[in-house]
Design a protein around this motif. Structure first.
Motif, PDB file in Angstrom:
ATOM      1  N   SER A 127       0.833  -1.202   0.000  1.00  0.00           N
ATOM      2  CA  SER A 127       0.000   0.000   0.000  1.00  0.00           C
ATOM      3  C   SER A 127       0.871   1.256   0.000  1.00  0.00           C
ATOM      4  O   SER A 127       0.540   2.249  -0.656  1.00  0.00           O
ATOM      5  N   GLY A 128       1.997   1.199   0.720  1.00  0.00           N
ATOM      6  CA  GLY A 128       2.920   2.335   0.706  1.00  0.00           C
ATOM      7  C   GLY A 128       3.500   2.574  -0.671  1.00  0.00           C
ATOM      8  O   GLY A 128       3.662   3.725  -1.104  1.00  0.00           O
ATOM      9  N   GLY A 129       3.814   1.485  -1.385  1.00  0.00           N
ATOM     10  CA  GLY A 129       4.300   1.634  -2.752  1.00  0.00           C
ATOM     11  C   GLY A 129       3.256   2.265  -3.660  1.00  0.00           C
ATOM     12  O   GLY A 129       3.580   3.093  -4.515  1.00  0.00           O
ATOM     13  N   LEU A 130       1.991   1.885  -3.447  1.00  0.00           N
ATOM     14  CA  LEU A 130       0.910   2.491  -4.231  1.00  0.00           C
ATOM     15  C   LEU A 130       0.782   3.980  -3.931  1.00  0.00           C
ATOM     16  O   LEU A 130       0.582   4.796  -4.835  1.00  0.00           O
ATOM     17  N   ILE A 131       0.915   4.337  -2.652  1.00  0.00           N
ATOM     18  CA  ILE A 131       0.823   5.745  -2.259  1.00  0.00           C
ATOM     19  C   ILE A 131       1.934   6.556  -2.918  1.00  0.00           C
ATOM     20  O   ILE A 131       1.701   7.642  -3.461  1.00  0.00           O
ATOM     21  N   LEU A 132       3.165   6.043  -2.879  1.00  0.00           N
ATOM     22  CA  LEU A 132       4.281   6.738  -3.517  1.00  0.00           C
ATOM     23  C   LEU A 132       4.082   6.835  -5.025  1.00  0.00           C
ATOM     24  O   LEU A 132       4.366   7.872  -5.635  1.00  0.00           O
ATOM     25  N   TYR A 133       3.583   5.762  -5.626  1.00  0.00           N
ATOM     26  CA  TYR A 133       3.347   5.770  -7.073  1.00  0.00           C
ATOM     27  C   TYR A 133       2.307   6.827  -7.444  1.00  0.00           C
ATOM     28  O   TYR A 133       2.468   7.530  -8.454  1.00  0.00           O
ATOM     29  N   CYS A 134       1.253   6.937  -6.635  1.00  0.00           N
ATOM     30  CA  CYS A 134       0.219   7.945  -6.909  1.00  0.00           C
ATOM     31  C   CYS A 134       0.811   9.353  -6.861  1.00  0.00           C
ATOM     32  O   CYS A 134       0.524  10.191  -7.725  1.00  0.00           O
ATOM     33  N   GLY A 135       1.637   9.609  -5.842  1.00  0.00           N
ATOM     34  CA  GLY A 135       2.244  10.932  -5.734  1.00  0.00           C
ATOM     35  C   GLY A 135       3.146  11.254  -6.898  1.00  0.00           C
ATOM     36  O   GLY A 135       3.111  12.368  -7.449  1.00  0.00           O
ATOM     37  N   LEU A 136       3.968  10.292  -7.311  1.00  0.00           N
ATOM     38  CA  LEU A 136       4.889  10.519  -8.426  1.00  0.00           C
ATOM     39  C   LEU A 136       4.163  10.545  -9.766  1.00  0.00           C
ATOM     40  O   LEU A 136       4.534  11.309 -10.665  1.00  0.00           O
TER      41      LEU A 136
END
Length: 253
Positions: A127-136
């Motif tokens: 989920s953290g990877g998804l959050i970072l991906y959304c931001g980038l």
């Protein structure tokens, strides 16, 4: 009776001791449970997709469609907006995976994999990877970093606010892992402790143990029903928090 040993036996993970060519394979009860849940979900959903022509198949397909609509309209769109539609498969999979991992602990000879901090940490990292991906994805690298600085922040406060916001994001991801782990672990400990009441009291006096049987089993049945409710609730909350955190980096203020 060693109560601590009994509780640890039913709660903690156990290595199966499988070796291959002299190498010890990391096969444990929790890894087998994770694999079993993955296979059941894959085969079950695939079977539902092939049974559209029959009456039962249409019913199951309709239920799955309602489930997808619930995740989309109840969690993804309110918290992430239209940008979250592309991530709908992830959230549908996440909810079912967390739910079935929690319910697996109620099956004999299986354990709740989400009562293992390593499992919940892996889910939180996804989920953290998804959050970072959304931001980038939606803001770019520079824009993502700017999102850690609230608009209107005085320049002299930026060196203080920026690291605090970064730590805040890390804490959010850690919270996902810890709260799921703690809730599932404590729930199963309560179930085991209630069941042990009969044996502990019975060791003191047989008549007292027999008298404690019905109340203890009644509490056990009640807590089992409560655990099923908690499994659905924890899957919902984990998915909900992920959509909220991902939406917060998409729609920065």
């Amino acid at each position: 009776m060693d109560v601590a040993e009994i509780i640890s036996h039913h709660i903690l993970d156990h290595d199966w001791g499988v070796t291959l060519a002299g190498f010890r394979l990391p096969i444990t009860t929790h890894t087998v449970t994770l694999f079993a849940v993955s296979v059941v979900l894959f085969l079950g959903l695939y079977w539902i997709s092939l049974r559209r022509q029959s009456r039962r198949g249409r019913l199951l397909t309709t239920l799955m469609e309602e489930y997808v609509v619930f995740i989309r309209d109840g969690l993804v769109l309110p918290n992430m907006g239209q940008e979250g539609k592309r991530f709908l498969p992830y959230f549908c999979t996440l909810f079912l995976f967390v739910l079935f991992c929690a319910l697996a602990g109620l099956v004999p000879n299986m354990k709740t994999a989400t009562s293992n901090i390593s499992v919940t940490a892996a889910l939180a990292l996804c989920s953290g990877g998804l959050i970072l991906y959304c931001g980038l994805k939606f803001h770019g690298f520079v824009g993502f970093l700017k999102g850690f600085i609230p608009s209107g922040t005085p320049g002299w406060l930026v060196p203080l606010i920026f690291p605090l916001e970064v730590v805040s994001l890390i804490i959010k991801i850690c919270v996902l892992a810890i709260r799921l782990f703690a809730n599932m672990l404590s729930g199963h400990m309560v179930l085991i402790c209630l069941l042990l009441i009969v044996f502990v009291v019975g060791q003191m006096h047989i008549a007292a143990g027999a008298g404690a049987l019905l109340p203890a089993m009644g509490l056990e049945l009640f807590m089992t029903c409560l655990e099923i409710l908690v499994a659905f609730l924890q899957a919902y909350v984990f998915t909900l928090l992920t959509t909220i955190f991902a939406g917060s980096v998409i729609h920065t203020h």
